[in-house]
Design an enzyme around this catalytic site. Structure first.
Site, PDB file in Angstrom:
ATOM      1  N   HIS A 107       8.050 -16.193  -7.323  1.00 34.89           N
ATOM      2  CA  HIS A 107       7.539 -17.443  -6.755  1.00 34.89           C
ATOM      3  C   HIS A 107       8.230 -17.805  -5.447  1.00 34.89           C
ATOM      4  O   HIS A 107       7.606 -18.352  -4.540  1.00 34.89           O
ATOM      5  CB  HIS A 107       7.682 -18.577  -7.772  1.00 34.89           C
ATOM      6  CG  HIS A 107       6.616 -18.577  -8.807  1.00 34.89           C
ATOM      7  ND1 HIS A 107       6.695 -19.296  -9.974  1.00 34.89           N
ATOM      8  CD2 HIS A 107       5.425 -17.932  -8.859  1.00 34.89           C
ATOM      9  CE1 HIS A 107       5.599 -19.102 -10.687  1.00 34.89           C
ATOM     10  NE2 HIS A 107       4.827 -18.279 -10.038  1.00 34.89           N
ATOM     11  N   ARG A 134      -8.422 -13.188 -11.235  1.00 36.15           N
ATOM     12  CA  ARG A 134      -7.671 -12.832 -12.445  1.00 36.15           C
ATOM     13  C   ARG A 134      -7.689 -14.018 -13.406  1.00 36.15           C
ATOM     14  O   ARG A 134      -6.919 -14.955 -13.256  1.00 36.15           O
ATOM     15  CB  ARG A 134      -6.221 -12.490 -12.089  1.00 36.15           C
ATOM     16  CG  ARG A 134      -6.070 -11.342 -11.105  1.00 36.15           C
ATOM     17  CD  ARG A 134      -4.590 -11.127 -10.821  1.00 36.15           C
ATOM     18  NE  ARG A 134      -4.341 -10.015  -9.919  1.00 36.15           N
ATOM     19  CZ  ARG A 134      -4.212 -10.123  -8.596  1.00 36.15           C
ATOM     20  NH1 ARG A 134      -4.321 -11.315  -8.017  1.00 36.15           N
ATOM     21  NH2 ARG A 134      -3.970  -9.066  -7.861  1.00 36.15           N
ATOM     22  N   ARG A 165     -12.838 -11.116 -13.281  1.00 36.56           N
ATOM     23  CA  ARG A 165     -12.416 -10.167 -14.311  1.00 36.56           C
ATOM     24  C   ARG A 165     -12.216 -10.899 -15.626  1.00 36.56           C
ATOM     25  O   ARG A 165     -11.537 -11.922 -15.674  1.00 36.56           O
ATOM     26  CB  ARG A 165     -11.106  -9.496 -13.878  1.00 36.56           C
ATOM     27  CG  ARG A 165     -10.595  -8.453 -14.869  1.00 36.56           C
ATOM     28  CD  ARG A 165      -9.377  -7.728 -14.324  1.00 36.56           C
ATOM     29  NE  ARG A 165      -8.183  -8.581 -14.308  1.00 36.56           N
ATOM     30  CZ  ARG A 165      -7.018  -8.208 -13.774  1.00 36.56           C
ATOM     31  NH1 ARG A 165      -6.901  -7.038 -13.192  1.00 36.56           N
ATOM     32  NH2 ARG A 165      -5.987  -9.021 -13.813  1.00 36.56           N
ATOM     33  N   GLU A 195      -9.617   1.919 -13.700  1.00 35.21           N
ATOM     34  CA  GLU A 195      -8.163   1.929 -13.558  1.00 35.21           C
ATOM     35  C   GLU A 195      -7.481   2.845 -14.569  1.00 35.21           C
ATOM     36  O   GLU A 195      -6.260   2.844 -14.687  1.00 35.21           O
ATOM     37  CB  GLU A 195      -7.623   0.507 -13.708  1.00 35.21           C
ATOM     38  CG  GLU A 195      -8.076  -0.189 -14.971  1.00 35.21           C
ATOM     39  CD  GLU A 195      -7.701  -1.661 -15.028  1.00 35.21           C
ATOM     40  OE1 GLU A 195      -6.675  -2.043 -14.438  1.00 35.21           O
ATOM     41  OE2 GLU A 195      -8.431  -2.419 -15.693  1.00 35.21           O
ATOM     42  N   ASP A 200      -2.899   0.219 -11.649  1.00 29.58           N
ATOM     43  CA  ASP A 200      -2.928   0.874 -12.962  1.00 29.58           C
ATOM     44  C   ASP A 200      -3.436   2.311 -12.868  1.00 29.58           C
ATOM     45  O   ASP A 200      -2.965   3.185 -13.592  1.00 29.58           O
ATOM     46  CB  ASP A 200      -3.778   0.076 -13.955  1.00 29.58           C
ATOM     47  CG  ASP A 200      -2.939  -0.921 -14.751  1.00 29.58           C
ATOM     48  OD1 ASP A 200      -1.705  -0.753 -14.802  1.00 29.58           O
ATOM     49  OD2 ASP A 200      -3.511  -1.870 -15.314  1.00 29.58           O
ATOM     50  N   CYS A 241      -9.535  -3.286  -5.644  1.00 27.13           N
ATOM     51  CA  CYS A 241      -8.795  -4.547  -5.684  1.00 27.13           C
ATOM     52  C   CYS A 241      -7.315  -4.348  -5.951  1.00 27.13           C
ATOM     53  O   CYS A 241      -6.611  -5.277  -6.303  1.00 27.13           O
ATOM     54  CB  CYS A 241      -9.403  -5.488  -6.723  1.00 27.13           C
ATOM     55  SG  CYS A 241      -9.513  -4.783  -8.373  1.00 27.13           S
TER      56      CYS A 241
END
Length: 573
Positions: A187, A294, A330, A430, A454, A501
């Protein structure tokens, strides 16, 4: 020269200011007046919430609502009855002081998050330790370092920066940030990018080698840090800084321009987002849509499942904001390494090969998957929503998910509820399995989106979080490149859109190859869109074929990377 991880691009030059928080000594003390101690804890909790609200409001005004959400997540943690209840129980049942109760309970949660191995959960651990320290400081009467009042030309040097510390930074006075710990997705790194302050993290033994007042030069794009450089090096980086700022300004001219190559090949450059509010940044950088929303972020930072209505409102908000531009959403990708306590998931022995994503959703159709799909269908009436199924390995999984969509369409028709009748349902490619049978998938799905993070991990059998084998993790490995080229070829032959992506979609060394392979859509962080568009407009796909052929002829990752680096820098084959 020291090397770390690039966290926020740009050149930072200035005087080192060491930021070290006072180390808190927390001791277990027995208390006789439990009620008074509970009052102490509640007072510190209320003060922490108040301070964080003020910091979040200030950040929202100076930077944006999206960035302030990081601190609003802290407020949610502080307001979680499970967390505060356990602290209160510790004070009551164990008869201990508030500081010690906070220490044990917050550390327990932080350790649990940290053990999950997922980047997002690692960040939850940092957030938990941040709020723990802030409550304890209030109880102990310890003042925090006032980062907001640093002098102009300061480069912050710290072991680590918590989100609450980063949020107080004044970008007018801070020219750079260097930390010994942290990662690109932390963050504090996200806030550094939002504040547009150059930052390098994960510099080993940093605190031992830098002292207050040292001259520092850092390159946030390469992760390089120089301590007390000579005049020539400083002058070189001052020039680099001027060039960087000039290029950044020049990129603004690509707002409103089409993403078309010199020989007329049009592609889409879109953005990855995690929350509805992120759509503002996509529009700010002139993204042509959303290539990945997401949805797991809607399920995290809370103590219960989001309702169908809550999900519907979130998806609808993005659809409306994007005004007809494609929005690929997704479906829930959790399980295994992404644990959400209220879902009651058991920790897998091997989380990346376990009970996650579509495997989990198809097993939890009634309470999780159907409500999400119904919310997506309902929201599709307000824009160009497309549904993407993650971690698919066999056609049966896709058919079952597609079947649920069709079943829910019938239900909505019977109820007279509007939705996009021709809504597209595609897959995230993926896994090695999906890549090998991409031709079979291409005959049935509406689109592909390649998830390179992935795909690389599964193709190379490498845990991307394991430093001991990280040298094998590269999208430029010939095996991964062959996989990507094959997936794109299968999609193009079937006439479906093929996007990407993963991180590779915005990599300057990868973009020429992806254009040559025939990728239709490039999805990336919003801030990378204009630079990618500039690159696309400078290339000819026809001319790039020779570059791709040459790159694909190499046997090793290093050879491919070296060749592509030289090509991008020189512009010649």
């Amino acid at each position: 020269m020291k090397k770390g991880t690039s966290a926020s691009s740009g050149i930072g030059i200035g005087k080192a200011v060491i930021v070290e928080e006072a180390e808190l000594v927390i001791k277990r003390e027995n208390v006789s007046d439990v009620e008074a101690e509970l009052g102490r804890f509640k007072g510190a909790l209320e003060q922490s919430v108040k301070d964080t609200e003020e910091l979040a409001a200030d950040l929202a005004t100076r930077v944006g609502e999206k960035e302030a959400e990081i601190l609003q997540g802290h407020i949610m943690l502080l307001s979680d009855p499970m967390l505060t209840g356990e602290i209160e129980n510790s004070i009551k049942n164990d008869g201990v002081n508030s500081e010690f109760a906070i220490e044990t309970v917050c550390n327990m949660y932080a350790d649990m998050f940290a053990s999950m191995g997922d980047e997002l959960m690692q960040q939850r651990a940092t957030d938990m330790r941040d709020i723990k320290t802030r409550m304890q400081k209030i109880l102990l009467g310890v003042r925090s370092v006032d980062i907001a009042s640093l002098p102009a030309g300061s480069v912050i040097v710290a072991k680590d920066l918590t989100p609450s510390m980063t949020a107080g930074i004044n970008p007018a006075n801070v020219t750079g940030i260097v930390t010994e710990l942290g990662g690109r997705t932390s963050h504090s790194a996200i806030l550094a990018r939002a504040l547009e302050i150059p930052a390098v993290v994960a510099v080993e033994n940093l605190m031992e080698q830098v002292k207050d007042g040292d001259d520092l030069v850092l390159d946030g794009s390469t992760g390089e840090v120089m301590v007390n450089p000579d005049a020539a090096v400083r002058a070189e980086y001052e020039t680099k800084r001027d060039v960087f700022l000039k290029e950044k300004k020049e990129l603004e001219q690509y707002i409103g321009k089409p993403s078309v190559t010199r020989d007329g090949v049009q592609v889409e450059i879109v953005a990855n987002i995690g929350k509805p509010e992120d759509a503002e940044k996509v529009l700010q950088y002139d993204g042509e849509g959303v290539g990945l929303f997401r949805t797991e972020f809607l399920f995290m930072d809370r103590t219960s499942m989001p309702t169908e209505e809550e999900q519907f409102e979130a998806y609808k908000k993005v659809a409306i904001a994007m005004s007809g531009k494609p929005v690929i959403i997704r479906t829930l990708d959790i399980g295994g390494d992404k644990e959400i306590p209220y879902m009651g998931l058991e920790k897998d022995e091997n989380p990346f090969l376990g009970y996650r994503a579509i495997r989990f959703c198809l097993d939890r159709k009634e309470d999780i998957y159907k409500p999400q799909l119904r919310a997506l269908l309902r929201a599709s009436a307000f824009g160009n929503i497309r549904i993407m199924v993650p971690l698919v390995t066999c056609i049966e999984e896709y058919r079952e998910a597609r079947g649920l969509v069709e079943e829910l369409k019938t239900e909505l028709d019977e109820a007279g509820i509007a939705y996009k009748k021709d809504i597209q349902v595609g897959i995230m490619v993926e896994t090695a399995a999906a890549s090998l049978i991409a031709d079979i998938f291409a005959r049935e799905v509406d689109f592909f989106s390649i998830g390179t993070n992935d795909l690389t991990q599964y193709t190379m059998s490498v845990d991307r979080g394991n430093k001991k084998v990280s040298y094998l993790y590269s999208t430029f490995n010939p095996a991964v490149l062959r996989s990507i080229r094959h997936i794109i070829a299968c999609g193009r032959e079937a006439g479906i859109m093929v996007g990407m992506c993963g991180e590779a979609a915005s990599d300057p060394m990868m973009i020429p190859l992806l254009l040559a392979f025939g990728l239709n859509e490039f999805s990336m962080s919003a801030s990378a869109i204009l630079r990618a568009r500039k690159m696309v407009t400078e290339y000819s796909v026809q001319e790039l074929q020779a570059v791709a052929d040459k790159a694909m002829s190499f046997a090793t990752t290093a050879e491919v990377e070296q060749y592509m680096k030289e090509f991008v820098e020189s512009g010649t084959v």
